[in-house]
Design an enzyme around this catalytic site. Structure first.
Site, PDB file in Angstrom:
ATOM      1  N   CYS A  58       0.838  -1.199   0.000  1.00  0.00           N
ATOM      2  CA  CYS A  58       0.000   0.000   0.000  1.00  0.00           C
ATOM      3  C   CYS A  58       0.875   1.252   0.000  1.00  0.00           C
ATOM      4  O   CYS A  58       1.556   1.534   0.993  1.00  0.00           O
ATOM      5  CB  CYS A  58      -0.926  -0.069   1.220  1.00  0.00           C
ATOM      6  SG  CYS A  58      -1.614   1.500   1.764  1.00  0.00           S
ATOM      7  N   CYS A  94       0.227   3.882   2.658  1.00  0.00           N
ATOM      8  CA  CYS A  94       0.647   3.389   3.975  1.00  0.00           C
ATOM      9  C   CYS A  94       2.132   3.634   4.173  1.00  0.00           C
ATOM     10  O   CYS A  94       2.572   4.053   5.247  1.00  0.00           O
ATOM     11  CB  CYS A  94       0.390   1.887   4.101  1.00  0.00           C
ATOM     12  SG  CYS A  94      -1.327   1.407   3.955  1.00  0.00           S
TER      13      CYS A  94
END
Ligand code: ZN
Length: 149
Positions: free
Chosen positions: A69, A72
């Site tokens: 991600c 993230c």
């Protein structure tokens, strides 16, 4: 306020009793000997996650993330910077949703990154999307007006 704090070690899950007079940043875990606050939010497994939520007398923030991600990863350094501001009044941990899919499912995670704030074993707030360190600190402090700044 002569109450003891219960601080859960993010490395081993050990529960430590700390008198408020003690400098928590210097304190070491009675079980594994690591510092209770390293300034580096640990990636925890399901068992330690459950211990942090159930046993910690400190509010706990978890950042649910995954290695694939992009947002993230971008938020990683911001989360670390926020931890250095918020700890030891708040415990910050991370949960890798790829490694701990059962926990992520139990939390009802729909998208990542998602931050969830727990107090007294209960979720009190959650938010999704990457944030800067300043935004993370403000988001937590706005929801914990009684916790020392
Ligand atoms: Zn420990």
């Amino acid at each position: 306020m002569a109450q003891q704090h219960l601080v859960v070690c993010s490395k081993c899950g050990g529960v430590n009793r700390l008198p408020p007079s003690r400098n928590a940043m210097e304190a070491k875990c009675g079980k594994c000997g690591n510092r209770l606050f390293s300034g580096h939010p640990e990636d925890v497994d399901a068992a330690i996650f459950d211990h942090q939520i159930a046993r910690s007398s400190l509010p706990v923030v978890v950042d649910v993330w995954a290695p694939w991600c992009g947002p993230c990863k971008m938020m990683g350094p911001a989360y670390e910077a926020a931890a250095s501001e918020l700890e030891p009044h708040v415990r910050l941990i991370k949960l890798n949703s790829d490694n701990e899919q059962a926990v992520a499912a139990r939390l009802g995670i729909r998208g990542i990154p998602t931050m969830i704030l727990f107090r007294g074993g209960r979720e009190i707030a959650r938010t999704s999307g990457a944030m800067t360190a300043g935004q993370i600190v403000r988001w937590v402090r706005d929801r914990l007006p009684t916790v020392a700044a």
